[in-house]
Scaffold this motif. Structure first.
Motif, PDB file in Angstrom:
ATOM      1  N   GLN A 271       0.839  -1.194   0.000  1.00 52.90           N
ATOM      2  CA  GLN A 271       0.000   0.000   0.000  1.00 52.90           C
ATOM      3  C   GLN A 271       0.877   1.248   0.000  1.00 52.90           C
ATOM      4  O   GLN A 271       1.912   1.297   0.659  1.00 52.90           O
TER       5      GLN A 271
ATOM      6  N   ARG B  61      -1.974  -3.538 -11.099  1.00 56.89           N
ATOM      7  CA  ARG B  61      -1.806  -3.030  -9.741  1.00 56.89           C
ATOM      8  C   ARG B  61      -2.735  -3.731  -8.753  1.00 56.89           C
ATOM      9  O   ARG B  61      -2.328  -4.106  -7.663  1.00 56.89           O
ATOM     10  N   SER B  62      -3.983  -3.934  -9.137  1.00 62.78           N
ATOM     11  CA  SER B  62      -4.937  -4.573  -8.221  1.00 62.78           C
ATOM     12  C   SER B  62      -4.578  -6.043  -7.981  1.00 62.78           C
ATOM     13  O   SER B  62      -4.748  -6.552  -6.868  1.00 62.78           O
ATOM     14  N   THR B  63      -4.065  -6.722  -8.990  1.00 71.92           N
ATOM     15  CA  THR B  63      -3.650  -8.117  -8.825  1.00 71.92           C
ATOM     16  C   THR B  63      -2.471  -8.210  -7.864  1.00 71.92           C
ATOM     17  O   THR B  63      -2.439  -9.086  -6.992  1.00 71.92           O
TER      18      THR B  63
END
Length: 88
Positions: free
Chosen positions: A63, A77-79
């Motif tokens: 994060q 990015r989300s993966t």
């Protein structure tokens, strides 16, 4: 403040795993002889080494970080954030 709380949470999880899992496993095998604690201790350390290995092998994104940790990848990015949560 966030680092302090994260460190506290990590300490709570380590304490919970030791007092709720490792020590009862050693107590259950106490009647098996002097070296009966060895399987529980080896399993504990093998789990630590496994997670450290995964931390180096799986690309993940922390994060508030712009650069991925681990090997280079084309994952989104989300993966990578999901992989970081899975490692935690």
């Amino acid at each position: 403040m966030q680092r302090g709380l994260t460190g506290f949470a990590a300490g709570v999880m380590v304490a919970a795993s030791i007092w709720s899992l490792l020590i009862p496993a050693m107590e259950q095998s106490a009647g098996a002889g002097n070296w009966a604690f060895l399987p529980a201790a080896i399993g504990f350390w093998a789990g630590i080494l496994f997670l450290l290995g995964l931390d180096h092998l799986i690309p993940h994104l922390h994060q508030r970080s712009q650069q991925a940790e681990g090997p280079r990848t084309r994952l989104g990015r989300s993966t990578m954030m999901a992989l970081d949560v899975a490692l935690s």
